[in-house]
Each structure stands twice: as structure tokens, then as C-alpha cells.
Design a protein around this motif. Structure first.
Motif, PDB file in Angstrom:
ATOM      1  N   LYS A  94       0.784  -1.190  -0.037  1.00 61.09           N
ATOM      2  CA  LYS A  94       0.015   0.134   0.009  1.00 61.09           C
ATOM      3  C   LYS A  94       1.041   1.176  -0.015  1.00 61.09           C
ATOM      4  CE  LYS A  94      -4.035  -2.125   2.244  1.00 61.09           C
ATOM      5  NZ  LYS A  94      -4.016  -3.080   1.635  1.00 61.09           N
ATOM      6  N   GLN A  95       0.587   2.250  -0.852  1.00 60.75           N
ATOM      7  CA  GLN A  95       1.459   3.327  -1.191  1.00 60.75           C
ATOM      8  C   GLN A  95       1.575   4.164   0.014  1.00 60.75           C
ATOM      9  OE1 GLN A  95       0.696   5.532  -4.695  1.00 60.75           O
ATOM     10  NE2 GLN A  95       1.793   7.432  -4.062  1.00 60.75           N
ATOM     11  N   GLU A  96       0.348   4.267   0.855  1.00 59.80           N
ATOM     12  CA  GLU A  96       0.253   5.068   1.883  1.00 59.80           C
ATOM     13  C   GLU A  96       1.494   4.579   3.163  1.00 59.80           C
ATOM     14  OE1 GLU A  96      -3.467   2.387   2.422  1.00 59.80           O
ATOM     15  OE2 GLU A  96      -2.392   3.725   0.835  1.00 59.80           O
ATOM     16  N   TRP A  97       1.701   3.093   3.375  1.00 60.75           N
ATOM     17  CA  TRP A  97       2.726   2.759   4.132  1.00 60.75           C
ATOM     18  C   TRP A  97       4.318   3.281   3.853  1.00 60.75           C
ATOM     19  CZ3 TRP A  97       2.205  -3.077   2.972  1.00 60.75           C
ATOM     20  CH2 TRP A  97       1.057  -3.686   3.313  1.00 60.75           C
ATOM     21  N   PHE A  98       4.453   3.963   2.904  1.00 62.11           N
ATOM     22  CA  PHE A  98       5.816   4.676   2.701  1.00 62.11           C
ATOM     23  C   PHE A  98       5.749   5.934   3.043  1.00 62.11           C
ATOM     24  CE2 PHE A  98       5.201   0.536   0.517  1.00 62.11           C
ATOM     25  CZ  PHE A  98       6.438   0.028   0.636  1.00 62.11           C
ATOM     26  N   ALA A  99       4.671   6.779   3.319  1.00 57.50           N
ATOM     27  CA  ALA A  99       4.547   7.996   3.472  1.00 57.50           C
ATOM     28  C   ALA A  99       5.418   8.440   4.703  1.00 57.50           C
ATOM     29  CB  ALA A  99       3.272   8.548   3.642  1.00 57.50           C
ATOM     30  N   ASP A 100       6.304   9.544   4.728  1.00 57.52           N
ATOM     31  CA  ASP A 100       7.103   9.868   5.770  1.00 57.52           C
ATOM     32  C   ASP A 100       8.287   8.908   6.172  1.00 57.52           C
ATOM     33  OD1 ASP A 100       5.685  12.209   6.028  1.00 57.52           O
ATOM     34  OD2 ASP A 100       4.145  11.160   7.103  1.00 57.52           O
ATOM     35  N   HIS A 101       8.610   7.985   5.134  1.00 54.02           N
ATOM     36  CA  HIS A 101       9.610   6.978   5.445  1.00 54.02           C
ATOM     37  C   HIS A 101      10.755   7.198   4.418  1.00 54.02           C
ATOM     38  CE1 HIS A 101       7.854   4.831   8.655  1.00 54.02           C
ATOM     39  NE2 HIS A 101       6.550   4.978   7.986  1.00 54.02           N
ATOM     40  N   GLU A 102      11.864   7.162   4.990  1.00 54.84           N
ATOM     41  CA  GLU A 102      12.997   7.700   3.980  1.00 54.84           C
ATOM     42  C   GLU A 102      13.708   6.438   3.490  1.00 54.84           C
ATOM     43  OE1 GLU A 102      14.576  10.619   2.452  1.00 54.84           O
ATOM     44  OE2 GLU A 102      12.491  11.395   3.383  1.00 54.84           O
ATOM     45  N   HIS A 103      13.893   5.304   4.351  1.00 56.47           N
ATOM     46  CA  HIS A 103      14.733   4.160   4.166  1.00 56.47           C
ATOM     47  C   HIS A 103      14.093   2.995   4.637  1.00 56.47           C
ATOM     48  CE1 HIS A 103      18.180   6.875   3.625  1.00 56.47           C
ATOM     49  NE2 HIS A 103      17.701   7.289   4.946  1.00 56.47           N
ATOM     50  N   VAL A 104      13.530   2.225   3.334  1.00 58.52           N
ATOM     51  CA  VAL A 104      12.578   1.028   3.640  1.00 58.52           C
ATOM     52  C   VAL A 104      13.584  -0.087   3.364  1.00 58.52           C
ATOM     53  CG1 VAL A 104      10.808  -0.432   2.591  1.00 58.52           C
ATOM     54  CG2 VAL A 104      10.850   2.327   2.626  1.00 58.52           C
ATOM     55  N   GLY A 105      13.696  -0.919   4.273  1.00 58.69           N
ATOM     56  CA  GLY A 105      14.282  -2.432   4.039  1.00 58.69           C
ATOM     57  C   GLY A 105      13.180  -3.677   3.745  1.00 58.69           C
ATOM     58  N   ILE A 106      13.738  -4.397   3.078  1.00 60.98           N
ATOM     59  CA  ILE A 106      13.180  -5.552   2.727  1.00 60.98           C
ATOM     60  C   ILE A 106      13.726  -6.999   3.384  1.00 60.98           C
ATOM     61  CG2 ILE A 106      12.166  -7.280   0.850  1.00 60.98           C
ATOM     62  CD1 ILE A 106      12.153  -4.655  -1.027  1.00 60.98           C
ATOM     63  N   THR A 107      12.908  -7.900   3.853  1.00 60.78           N
ATOM     64  CA  THR A 107      13.310  -9.174   4.259  1.00 60.78           C
ATOM     65  C   THR A 107      12.298 -10.252   4.299  1.00 60.78           C
ATOM     66  OG1 THR A 107      14.326 -10.365   6.189  1.00 60.78           O
ATOM     67  CG2 THR A 107      12.449  -8.979   6.723  1.00 60.78           C
ATOM     68  N   ALA A 108      12.645 -11.284   4.166  1.00 58.40           N
ATOM     69  CA  ALA A 108      11.746 -12.461   3.918  1.00 58.40           C
ATOM     70  C   ALA A 108      11.991 -13.814   4.631  1.00 58.40           C
ATOM     71  CB  ALA A 108      11.819 -12.691   2.286  1.00 58.40           C
ATOM     72  N   GLY A 109      11.042 -14.437   4.914  1.00 57.08           N
ATOM     73  CA  GLY A 109      11.177 -15.837   5.592  1.00 57.08           C
ATOM     74  C   GLY A 109      12.037 -16.774   4.747  1.00 57.08           C
ATOM     75  N   MET A 127       6.913   2.695  -7.387  1.00 60.73           N
ATOM     76  CA  MET A 127       6.274   3.776  -6.541  1.00 60.73           C
ATOM     77  C   MET A 127       6.273   5.088  -6.770  1.00 60.73           C
ATOM     78  SD  MET A 127       5.498   1.708  -3.081  1.00 60.73           S
ATOM     79  CE  MET A 127       4.049   0.508  -2.952  1.00 60.73           C
ATOM     80  N   PRO A 128       5.471   6.046  -6.739  1.00 60.27           N
ATOM     81  CA  PRO A 128       5.744   7.237  -7.017  1.00 60.27           C
ATOM     82  C   PRO A 128       6.573   7.864  -5.928  1.00 60.27           C
ATOM     83  CG  PRO A 128       3.398   6.956  -7.172  1.00 60.27           C
ATOM     84  CD  PRO A 128       3.936   5.722  -6.635  1.00 60.27           C
ATOM     85  N   ASP A 129       7.366   8.952  -6.107  1.00 65.85           N
ATOM     86  CA  ASP A 129       8.212   9.368  -5.335  1.00 65.85           C
ATOM     87  C   ASP A 129       9.474   8.585  -4.861  1.00 65.85           C
ATOM     88  OD1 ASP A 129       6.799  11.741  -5.282  1.00 65.85           O
ATOM     89  OD2 ASP A 129       5.507  11.004  -3.649  1.00 65.85           O
ATOM     90  N   VAL A 130       9.719   7.330  -5.553  1.00 66.30           N
ATOM     91  CA  VAL A 130      11.004   6.718  -4.931  1.00 66.30           C
ATOM     92  C   VAL A 130      11.803   7.260  -5.742  1.00 66.30           C
ATOM     93  CG1 VAL A 130      11.976   4.394  -5.158  1.00 66.30           C
ATOM     94  CG2 VAL A 130       9.648   4.542  -4.361  1.00 66.30           C
ATOM     95  N   LYS A 131      13.233   7.749  -5.089  1.00 65.20           N
ATOM     96  CA  LYS A 131      14.231   7.727  -5.855  1.00 65.20           C
ATOM     97  C   LYS A 131      15.189   6.862  -6.095  1.00 65.20           C
ATOM     98  CE  LYS A 131      13.862  12.165  -3.020  1.00 65.20           C
ATOM     99  NZ  LYS A 131      14.360  12.709  -1.895  1.00 65.20           N
ATOM    100  N   ARG A 132      14.941   6.288  -7.312  1.00 65.88           N
ATOM    101  CA  ARG A 132      15.770   4.845  -7.635  1.00 65.88           C
ATOM    102  C   ARG A 132      17.255   4.998  -7.525  1.00 65.88           C
ATOM    103  NH1 ARG A 132      11.747   1.855 -11.007  1.00 65.88           N
ATOM    104  NH2 ARG A 132      13.432   0.707 -11.906  1.00 65.88           N
ATOM    105  N   ASN A 133      17.782   6.208  -7.772  1.00 70.01           N
ATOM    106  CA  ASN A 133      19.092   6.350  -7.921  1.00 70.01           C
ATOM    107  C   ASN A 133      19.788   6.370  -6.381  1.00 70.01           C
ATOM    108  OD1 ASN A 133      17.908   8.976  -7.308  1.00 70.01           O
ATOM    109  ND2 ASN A 133      19.941   9.912  -7.746  1.00 70.01           N
ATOM    110  N   GLU A 134      18.791   6.265  -5.340  1.00 68.24           N
ATOM    111  CA  GLU A 134      19.307   6.458  -3.990  1.00 68.24           C
ATOM    112  C   GLU A 134      19.124   4.907  -3.421  1.00 68.24           C
ATOM    113  OE1 GLU A 134      17.909   9.259  -1.441  1.00 68.24           O
ATOM    114  OE2 GLU A 134      18.557  11.002  -2.963  1.00 68.24           O
ATOM    115  N   CYS A 135      18.461   3.894  -4.334  1.00 65.89           N
ATOM    116  CA  CYS A 135      18.103   2.792  -3.646  1.00 65.89           C
ATOM    117  C   CYS A 135      19.430   1.895  -3.880  1.00 65.89           C
ATOM    118  CB  CYS A 135      17.115   1.855  -4.515  1.00 65.89           C
ATOM    119  SG  CYS A 135      15.641   2.731  -4.530  1.00 65.89           S
TER     120      CYS A 135
END
Length: 146
Positions: A94-109, A127-135
Motif C-alpha cells: 500500500k502506497q500510504e505505508w511509505f509516506a514519511d519514510h526515507e529508508h525502507v528495508g525488505i526481508t523475507a522468510g 512507486m511514485p516518489d521513489v528515488k531509484r538512484n538512491e536505492c
């Protein structure tokens, strides 16, 4: 059933320590030992999620809703104060999860297919507003594959 205790008994969790203490109080002569049944890949993922959680302000946890090790990864994030969302597929993001978050991590079982992890990563990138060059990117091979 009688069994010989292991030469080195693993350190019990705090919950197990409480059980041990109560057992010793109730049955002081009982021999109590702990058997660590958590597989190494699961332990590795928990170490990795702690390291990653220190660098992010939101965590996406991918894996089956019935997966106990995936639930544990979510719990680790919660205990560290990092908001997390447990999903099975990219379509649940959900796009709203990412509002006000700068650094998102992904982990998996441990049993989450790499293709599913990649699908979630790519969905986040799109997603909109994702700065691909900073990933930092998705590794070609997951760090803890066993």
C-alpha cells in the motif's frame, strides 16, 4: 523416556528460562535440558533483519502468513521499534505505508521464493516518489540462501 543430556546445552530464551526456573522450584531434582530446534537459516535471517532494521525506518517482511519464521522477523522489527508490514505478494503493498519514510528495508522468510522478493522490490521501485538512484539494490543472490 531417558536420554543423555547434550554436552553443551544451548542458552535458553528468556521464556524458556522462566519455565526452567519454575520447573526447578517445583521439581528440584529434575534434570532439565534445552534443545535448540531453530534452524541455522532462520537464525541467520533474524541476525540479518536486526542489522537491516538499524538502517531503515520501515521494513517490508515477505513470506507466508502461516510461516512462523516470517512472523518472527516481523516481531523482531516490532521489538526494535521499526514499523513493519508482513505481506505475501507485491500486490499487497500500500502506497500510504511509505509516506514519511526515507529508508525502507525488505526481508523475507527462509522459504520465500527469490522471485517473490524480487517482485516486491520492483513494485516498491515503481512507486511514485521513489528515488531509484538512491536505492541500494537487490542482491543477485539473497544474503542468506540455504
Amino acid at each position: 523416556m531417558i536420554r543423555r543430556p547434550p554436552r553443551s546445552t544451548p542458552k535458553p530464551s528468556s521464556a524458556a528460562s522462566d519455565v526452567y526456573k519454575r520447573q526447578k522450584e517445583t521439581f528440584p531434582d529434575a534434570e532439565v535440558s534445552f534443545t535448540d530446534t531453530v534452524c541455522q537459516p532462520t537464525k541467520d535471517r533474524q541476525v540479518a533483519v536486526r542489522e537491516l532494521a538499524a538502517q531503515v525506518d520501515l521494513m517490508i517482511v515477505i513470506g507466508g502468513y502461516n510461516s512462523s519464521n516470517t512472523k518472527k522477523l516481523t516481531l523482531v522489527c516490532d521489538n526494535l521499534g521499526v514499523p513493519s508490514h508482513h505481506i505475501e505478494r507485491a500486490g499487497e503493498l500500500k502506497q500510504e505505508w511509505f509516506a514519511d519514510h526515507e529508508h525502507v528495508g525488505i526481508t523475507a522468510g527462509t522459504s520465500t521464493p527469490y522471485d517473490v522478493i524480487k517482485e516486491v522490490y520492483e513494485a516498491i521501485l515503481n512507486m511514485p516518489d521513489v528515488k531509484r538512484n538512491e536505492c541500494s539494490g537487490l542482491p543477485d543472490t539473497p544474503k542468506y540462501v540455504h
